[in-house]
Design an enzyme around this catalytic site. Structure first.
Site, PDB file in Angstrom:
ATOM      1  N   ASP A  72      -1.782  -3.016  12.174  1.00 33.52           N
ATOM      2  CA  ASP A  72      -0.882  -3.857  11.560  1.00 33.52           C
ATOM      3  C   ASP A  72      -0.866  -5.301  12.369  1.00 33.52           C
ATOM      4  OD1 ASP A  72       1.110  -5.125  10.524  1.00 33.52           O
ATOM      5  OD2 ASP A  72       2.741  -3.875  10.894  1.00 33.52           O
ATOM      6  N   ASN A  84       4.226   6.512   2.409  1.00 38.98           N
ATOM      7  CA  ASN A  84       4.945   6.858   3.816  1.00 38.98           C
ATOM      8  C   ASN A  84       6.473   7.107   3.516  1.00 38.98           C
ATOM      9  OD1 ASN A  84       2.560   5.704   4.694  1.00 38.98           O
ATOM     10  ND2 ASN A  84       3.554   4.196   6.139  1.00 38.98           N
ATOM     11  N   SER A 142      10.831   6.032   1.395  1.00 39.37           N
ATOM     12  CA  SER A 142      11.649   7.282   1.063  1.00 39.37           C
ATOM     13  C   SER A 142      12.673   6.932  -0.190  1.00 39.37           C
ATOM     14  CB  SER A 142      12.558   7.265   2.428  1.00 39.37           C
ATOM     15  OG  SER A 142      11.865   7.986   3.525  1.00 39.37           O
ATOM     16  N   ASP A 183       0.525   5.109  13.039  1.00 40.00           N
ATOM     17  CA  ASP A 183       1.305   4.301  11.830  1.00 40.00           C
ATOM     18  C   ASP A 183       1.634   2.960  12.684  1.00 40.00           C
ATOM     19  OD1 ASP A 183       2.927   3.786   9.794  1.00 40.00           O
ATOM     20  OD2 ASP A 183       4.878   4.902  10.650  1.00 40.00           O
ATOM     21  N   GLU A 198      -2.713  -4.342   6.842  1.00 36.38           N
ATOM     22  CA  GLU A 198      -1.544  -4.559   6.128  1.00 36.38           C
ATOM     23  C   GLU A 198      -1.497  -6.198   5.998  1.00 36.38           C
ATOM     24  OE1 GLU A 198       2.222  -3.333   7.304  1.00 36.38           O
ATOM     25  OE2 GLU A 198       3.178  -5.278   6.951  1.00 36.38           O
ATOM     26  N   HIS A 202      11.636  -0.781   5.571  1.00 37.77           N
ATOM     27  CA  HIS A 202      11.891   0.458   6.513  1.00 37.77           C
ATOM     28  C   HIS A 202      13.233   0.863   6.782  1.00 37.77           C
ATOM     29  CE1 HIS A 202       7.639  -0.875   8.054  1.00 37.77           C
ATOM     30  NE2 HIS A 202       7.391   0.199   7.583  1.00 37.77           N
ATOM     31  N   GLY A 238       7.813   2.270   3.747  1.00 35.96           N
ATOM     32  CA  GLY A 238       9.287   2.240   3.384  1.00 35.96           C
ATOM     33  C   GLY A 238       9.434   2.984   2.083  1.00 35.96           C
TER      34      GLY A 238
HETATM   35 ZN    ZN Z   1       5.749   1.115   7.645  1.00 40.06          ZN
END
Ligand code: ZN
Length: 341
Positions: free
Chosen positions: A105, A266, A226, A83, A142, A189, A224
């Site tokens: 990234d 994620n 959740s 990640d 990304e 995040h 991000g």
């Molecule tokens: Zn991330």
């Protein structure tokens, strides 16, 4: 079953029209929670380690725990993903260790904080695509800058100032050949994503749909993501925690994303909240306990519950047995043939 290419996992998800949760791990209990949830729901799964996780676990502990997972859960197709690789070196070390997927990234400079230029991003990502594909390893790139900071990584922006531009995204994919693309559509995040329940407008779902139309064959990734459910916040605060009121990404919005090309979702904060709430509960209710297993077992169970729920909501449940994992050598051969065509 050996570790599986993330590309294959996401190609299958695209065929089946579902999303796959990518859950972050640092230790044995988190890996066990994910694998048990995958077994219970018959799900393929992506397990991911940030740079912070790799240093916390001295790399090899985490890698060998993952190998143990492949032995103990042979029915579960599982990709091991780096990640937020901050640099070419980080990604190359993950490939060398045996990760089946890496995120380069390049939206940020190697300090993991400063937004980079498009040219830098293309160059770093292209270099990793060449190194990774030669070994059959998947690459996520990304474009745009996500909000917030996680594991010390992130520009600390609000998530809205550097949204992904669809034209630039198309150009980036053409120049780099990434398998999957993380896009910035207003997510961030950490636990403090939104100060009120976000709408389709806050989340710029139109932007996501536009990007998918431009790149119908690129697997989109929501970072991000959740949901930061109130029930999990409440358990922590009920037993002495001090979380401030906060909102995450509603599951309905993720499901809308999945209908529009999102294949990897994620999730980290929800797992952290579940673990911490369960541990606080044991500490508050049984202050005489001092065997770590007395609180790690319920913590593991609480994380398993939230992971299993997300697997069902994302649609990956029931798909573990759909396909035979291809060896990485076969994936490498396919990338070679595709490049030559
Ligand atoms: Zn991330």
């Amino acid at each position: 079953m050996p570790l599986v290419s993330m590309r294959q996992l996401l190609d299958e998800a695209a065929k089946g029209g579902y999303g796959v949760g990518a859950f972050n791990v640092n230790n044995m209990e988190q890996i066990q929670a994910i694998m048990e949830a995958a077994r219970e729901t018959k799900s393929p799964v992506i397990v991911q380690a940030s740079r912070g996780a790799r240093s916390y676990s001295q790399d090899r502990f985490l890698y060998h725990l993952m190998l143990a997972a492949t032995e103990l859960y042979p029915e579960t197709p599982m990709a091991l993903h780096q990640d937020h690789g901050n640099s070419v070196e980080t990604c190359k070390s993950a490939i060398a260790m045996g990760f089946t997927s890496v995120m380069m990234d390049g939206s940020l400079m190697p300090d993991g904080k400063t937004p980079s230029t498009f040219e830098y991003n293309v160059k770093a990502t292209r270099e990793i695509v060449e190194a990774a594909h030669a070994k059959g390893v998947t690459v996520e790139g990304e474009i745009g800058v996500l909000g917030g900071i996680e594991d010390g990584h992130g520009a600390g922006l609000d998530g809205l100032s550097h949204l992904t531009d669809p034209d630039q995204a198309a150009e980036f994919v053409r120049l780099t050949g990434v398998d999957a693309l993380a896009i910035a559509i207003g997510t961030s995040h950490g636990a403090y994503k939104f100060t009120k329940k976000p709408t389709g407008e806050t989340l710029k779902m139109d932007r996501l749909i536009e990007i998918h139309k431009r790149l119908p064959n690129t697997h989109l990734v929501m970072h991000g993501s959740s949901s930061v459910p109130k029930e999990l916040q409440d358990i922590i605060n009920q037993y002495g925690g001090k979380l401030k009121p906060t909102w995450g990404v509603p599951v309905e919005e993720i499901q809308l994303g999945i209908k529009n090309g999102v294949r990897k979702v994620n999730v980290d904060t929800d797992c952290r909240l579940a673990i911490t709430g369960a541990i606080r509960k044991v500490f508050a209710e049984k202050p005489e306990e001092f065997d770590p297993r007395s609180y790690l077992k319920p913590a593991r169970e609480a994380m398993k519950k939230v992971v299993a729920l997300r697997m069902t909501q994302f649609g990956q449940a029931g798909h573990a047995g759909d396909y035979t994992p291809l060896p990485l050598e076969e994936m490498a051969k396919r990338y070679r043939e595709h490049a030559a065509a």
